[in-house]
Motif scaffolding. Sequence first.
Motif, PDB file in Angstrom:
ATOM      1  N   TYR A  30      24.825  12.481 -29.630  1.00  0.00           N
ATOM      2  CA  TYR A  30      25.378  11.226 -29.704  1.00  0.00           C
ATOM      3  C   TYR A  30      25.407  10.974 -31.076  1.00  0.00           C
ATOM      4  O   TYR A  30      24.372  11.023 -31.737  1.00  0.00           O
ATOM      5  CB  TYR A  30      24.549   9.943 -29.003  1.00  0.00           C
ATOM      6  N   ASN A  31      26.430  10.251 -31.707  1.00  0.00           N
ATOM      7  CA  ASN A  31      26.396   9.782 -33.098  1.00  0.00           C
ATOM      8  C   ASN A  31      25.927   8.360 -32.927  1.00  0.00           C
ATOM      9  O   ASN A  31      26.328   7.829 -31.755  1.00  0.00           O
ATOM     10  CB  ASN A  31      27.738   9.829 -33.599  1.00  0.00           C
ATOM     11  N   GLY A  48      23.623   8.488 -38.133  1.00  0.00           N
ATOM     12  CA  GLY A  48      22.746   9.473 -37.452  1.00  0.00           C
ATOM     13  C   GLY A  48      23.302  10.231 -36.449  1.00  0.00           C
ATOM     14  O   GLY A  48      24.503   9.739 -35.912  1.00  0.00           O
ATOM     15  N   VAL A  49      22.681  10.996 -35.927  1.00  0.00           N
ATOM     16  CA  VAL A  49      22.821  11.965 -34.792  1.00  0.00           C
ATOM     17  C   VAL A  49      21.690  12.328 -33.894  1.00  0.00           C
ATOM     18  O   VAL A  49      20.803  12.560 -34.589  1.00  0.00           O
ATOM     19  CB  VAL A  49      23.624  13.240 -34.918  1.00  0.00           C
ATOM     20  N   THR A  50      21.887  12.349 -32.520  1.00  0.00           N
ATOM     21  CA  THR A  50      20.590  12.501 -31.760  1.00  0.00           C
ATOM     22  C   THR A  50      21.186  13.422 -30.670  1.00  0.00           C
ATOM     23  O   THR A  50      22.017  13.364 -30.324  1.00  0.00           O
ATOM     24  CB  THR A  50      19.820  11.097 -31.307  1.00  0.00           C
ATOM     25  N   SER A  51      20.367  14.413 -30.379  1.00  0.00           N
ATOM     26  CA  SER A  51      20.541  15.302 -29.426  1.00  0.00           C
ATOM     27  C   SER A  51      19.560  15.103 -28.358  1.00  0.00           C
ATOM     28  O   SER A  51      18.068  14.981 -28.514  1.00  0.00           O
ATOM     29  CB  SER A  51      20.626  16.816 -29.784  1.00  0.00           C
ATOM     30  N   THR A  67      15.243  15.816 -28.396  1.00  0.00           N
ATOM     31  CA  THR A  67      15.425  17.154 -28.636  1.00  0.00           C
ATOM     32  C   THR A  67      15.494  17.102 -30.389  1.00  0.00           C
ATOM     33  O   THR A  67      14.794  17.867 -31.084  1.00  0.00           O
ATOM     34  CB  THR A  67      16.745  18.036 -28.187  1.00  0.00           C
ATOM     35  N   SER A  68      16.633  16.363 -30.906  1.00  0.00           N
ATOM     36  CA  SER A  68      16.681  16.138 -32.329  1.00  0.00           C
ATOM     37  C   SER A  68      17.155  15.027 -32.771  1.00  0.00           C
ATOM     38  O   SER A  68      17.927  14.315 -31.752  1.00  0.00           O
ATOM     39  CB  SER A  68      17.555  17.423 -32.792  1.00  0.00           C
ATOM     40  N   ASN A 104      17.681   5.692 -28.690  1.00  0.00           N
ATOM     41  CA  ASN A 104      16.334   6.036 -29.084  1.00  0.00           C
ATOM     42  C   ASN A 104      15.339   5.162 -29.229  1.00  0.00           C
ATOM     43  O   ASN A 104      15.395   3.835 -29.535  1.00  0.00           O
ATOM     44  CB  ASN A 104      16.773   6.950 -30.326  1.00  0.00           C
ATOM     45  N   THR A 105      13.963   5.426 -29.269  1.00  0.00           N
ATOM     46  CA  THR A 105      13.039   4.992 -29.856  1.00  0.00           C
ATOM     47  C   THR A 105      12.486   6.048 -31.064  1.00  0.00           C
ATOM     48  O   THR A 105      12.151   7.147 -30.692  1.00  0.00           O
ATOM     49  CB  THR A 105      11.804   4.811 -28.950  1.00  0.00           C
TER      50      THR A 105
END
Length: 194
Positions: A30-31, A48-51, A67-68, A104-105
Amino acid sequence: MKNRLFLIAVMTATVTLSDAHAALAETVSYNFTVDVLSGPLSGESYIGVTSVDLTDPITNNENIKTTSITFSVGGVEFTEADDVQDIDANSPRANFQNGEFLGNTYIVSRLGNNPTEIPLVQNVSIDGFAIDNSDFGYVVGADLYRGTVRYFLPPESNEANGPTQSVPEPSMWLGLATIGCTAGYGRRLTRRAS
């Protein structure tokens, strides 16, 4: 003899394949954009980006280790390694409700567990920042300022990640190999008997 070998092959395949499971193996990215609403960085936006690894099915309300995560603040990139790794917050993590991704947290701080050096951002000395789903906060001195976080799937995510794939467990491969070996051995015995 031929019928007996065929029966053994079929029974081995049936027992082995009946216990085969398929697991979904997918990492979804997700961006996100943080829009700062107050304080000395008001009006700024950061990306940012989160996986998240979604191999296992998501239950109603679940938190999964991220994951990241990569978050760029004032030209400096922070990752999951920079998180304070707070036991109470269980960070960094991805949060879901009724199977839907909430966000996210993620907490980065100069102090406490796993302190991270945060350089000046537009000549502002930030002591720490946190993302909690759609909320963003950052601390300067003793003051807390806020912002919002928006998450979205990148347009090319379906093409880049490809479709969700089933990954057969080893028992399925073992069953198929057993069928092949038994069938081959049966043919060899049949030829000898002829």
